[in-house]
Design an enzyme around this catalytic site. Structure first.
Site, PDB file in Angstrom:
ATOM      1  N   THR A 132      36.005 -11.505 -33.962  1.00  0.00           N
ATOM      2  CA  THR A 132      34.558 -11.745 -33.878  1.00  0.00           C
ATOM      3  C   THR A 132      33.764 -10.469 -34.144  1.00  0.00           C
ATOM      4  OG1 THR A 132      32.835 -12.172 -32.231  1.00  0.00           O
ATOM      5  CG2 THR A 132      34.904 -11.419 -31.377  1.00  0.00           C
ATOM      6  N   ASP A 133      32.515 -10.637 -34.561  1.00  0.00           N
ATOM      7  CA  ASP A 133      31.639  -9.463 -34.744  1.00  0.00           C
ATOM      8  C   ASP A 133      31.229  -8.856 -33.407  1.00  0.00           C
ATOM      9  OD1 ASP A 133      29.853 -11.434 -33.866  1.00  0.00           O
ATOM     10  OD2 ASP A 133      28.430 -11.167 -35.502  1.00  0.00           O
ATOM     11  N   GLU A 134      31.487  -9.597 -32.299  1.00  0.00           N
ATOM     12  CA  GLU A 134      31.014  -9.116 -30.996  1.00  0.00           C
ATOM     13  C   GLU A 134      31.731  -7.837 -30.560  1.00  0.00           C
ATOM     14  OE1 GLU A 134      30.222 -12.216 -28.121  1.00  0.00           O
ATOM     15  OE2 GLU A 134      29.940 -13.700 -29.700  1.00  0.00           O
ATOM     16  N   TYR A 157      34.516 -10.974 -22.758  1.00  0.00           N
ATOM     17  CA  TYR A 157      35.051 -11.671 -23.944  1.00  0.00           C
ATOM     18  C   TYR A 157      35.275 -10.689 -25.085  1.00  0.00           C
ATOM     19  CZ  TYR A 157      34.825 -14.232 -28.397  1.00  0.00           C
ATOM     20  OH  TYR A 157      35.055 -14.679 -29.682  1.00  0.00           O
ATOM     21  N   LYS A 161      38.745  -9.397 -26.991  1.00  0.00           N
ATOM     22  CA  LYS A 161      38.985  -9.564 -28.440  1.00  0.00           C
ATOM     23  C   LYS A 161      39.202  -8.190 -29.082  1.00  0.00           C
ATOM     24  CE  LYS A 161      38.898 -12.828 -30.676  1.00  0.00           C
ATOM     25  NZ  LYS A 161      39.950 -13.823 -31.036  1.00  0.00           N
TER      26      LYS A 161
END
Ligand code: NAD
Ligand code: TYD
Length: 351
Positions: A132-134, A157, A161
């Site tokens: 993810t870009d997060e 989260y 990741k």
């Protein structure tokens, strides 16, 4: 050429679109879908393709190393597309450990099993990790996330990741495991669990319930049509370079409040309600702790090197999404009965 590909998390939102795309496009491949069927996993998502002769489903937990090792001993995979994860930021704030278990330990178990299975001959093999870009953190008003942007995860989260991404790259550098990683922006489309902003709002609009907007509603996300993400994954699986990272995004930034306004207007139109009916449901609620201000992907690399571009506009995609949720009432009703009601009551009780 025939290949056996393990897709983890294939019963989830994005995974089900990836499974369908591979089954339909590559009838010569054998696709094995491994999923624990958590609250977010739903075999209904694959009803239309479950009888495909090149498809099989295995129920299991990636956190269970002995189960994973046994599966790999029984089946020899040429490739792994790893999507299984705990995926919701709000749940990670309530229960971070579950995210470490599935996202970190689960990924390590798969890496170890692939390393063992492919030792001696890694030709033509690929471990493709979906991220993810997060992991890049939070942007201010300006700038974009590049593949070279330093990691700065800020929620449990994204921290889990980020950790799994680091392990995937470490296995490439240390053991020569053929890996590739992609980091995508927020997805939307059919089959998304209604804990995430767009399906949650469609569900609440349908039922005349408040639309909870965290904080001032000016938080910004870059939205990508889920079928475009699946197409990018298929492209990277076949054309991506080993050891590389690809950012995937929609060049489609929306402040949450503007997005919800559009969603309200499009849903009112689809339901034949007077314009403004659903906007009246918007309710500003207590902010998410540590809420990331803005995510935005610079997708130049995947466009230039692999020729990927999103295929539809946000207005088109949103309209298809709304129609899907309004038509598939059984899917939504089944998912929102039982445990969902408890989750919702707990998550929004003090807001
Ligand atoms: P999802 O929550 O809809 O689906 C996750 C799937 O993984 C479910 O089917 C669930 O049953 C399965 N799963 C969970 N824990 C498992 C375990 N321990 N063992 C086996 N299976 C397990 O998630 P999603 O939105 O489809 O996301 C898929 C992947 O894409 C995730 O890795 C996520 O981090 C990443 N991603 C998501 C988005 C997004 O906007 N949704 C954006 C970028 C990247
Ligand atoms: P979400 O769909 O949970 O995705 P992510 O947190 O991974 O970006 O949330 C998208 C945006 O919408 C995010 O800024 C949080 C916000 N949001 C709300 O304002 N209200 C809600 O009820 C939810 C679930 C999210």
């Amino acid at each position: 050429m025939s290949k056996k590909i393990l897709i983890t998390g294939g019963a989830g939102f994005i995974g089900s679109h990836v499974v369908r795309l591979f089954l339909n496009k590559y009838p010569e491949y054998q696709i094995v879908n491994l999923d624990k069927l958590t609250y977010a996993g739903n075999l209904e998502n694959l009803k239309d393709v479950e009888k495909s002769p090149n498809y099989s489903f295995v129920k299991g937990d990636i956190v269970d190393a002995s189960f994973i090792n046994k599966l790999f001993a029984e089946q020899r995979f040429d490739g792994i597309i790893h999507l299984a994860a705990e995926s919701h930021v709000d749940r990670s704030i309530t229960n971070p450990l579950a995210f470490v278990e599935t996202n970190v330990i689960g990924t390590l178990n798969l890496l170890n099993a692939a390393k063992e299975q492919w030792k001696g001959n890694m030709d033509g093999k690929l471990f493709y990790h979906i991220s993810t870009d997060e992991v890049y953190g939070s942007l201010g008003e300006e700038g974009f996330f590049l593949e070279t942007t330093a990691y700065d995860p800020r929620s449990p989260y994204s921290a889990s990741k980020a950790s799994s991404d680091h392990f995937v790259r470490a296995y490439h550098h240390t053991y020569g495991l053929p890996t590739v990683v992609s980091n995508c922006s927020n997805n939307y489309g059919p089959n998304q669990f209604p804990e995430k902003l767009i399906p949650l709002c469609i569900h609440n609009i349908k039922n005349g319930k408040p639309l909870p907007i965290y904080g001032d509603g000016k938080y910004t996300r870059d939205w990508l049509w889920v079928k475009d993400h699946a197409a990018a994954i298929e492209l990277i699986y076949h054309k991506g370079l080993i050891g590389e990272t690809y950012n995937i995004g929609g060049h489609n930034e929306w402040k949450n409040i503007d997005l919800v306004h559009l969603l309200c207007d499009q849903t009112d139109k689809a339901l034949g309600r007077p314009q403004g009916t659903s906007r009246a449901l918007i309710t500003f609620v207590k902010d998410r702790p540590g809420h990331d201000k803005r995510y935005a992907i610079d997708a130049t690399k995947i466009k230039k090197e692999l020729g990927f571009e999103p295929s539809i506009t946000f207005e088109q995609g949103l309209s298809e999404t709304i129609d899907w949720y309004l038509i598939n009432t059984d899917w939504l009703d089944n998912i929102t009965s039982g445990a969902y009601a408890e989750y919702y009551a707990q998550q929004y009780k003090n807001r």
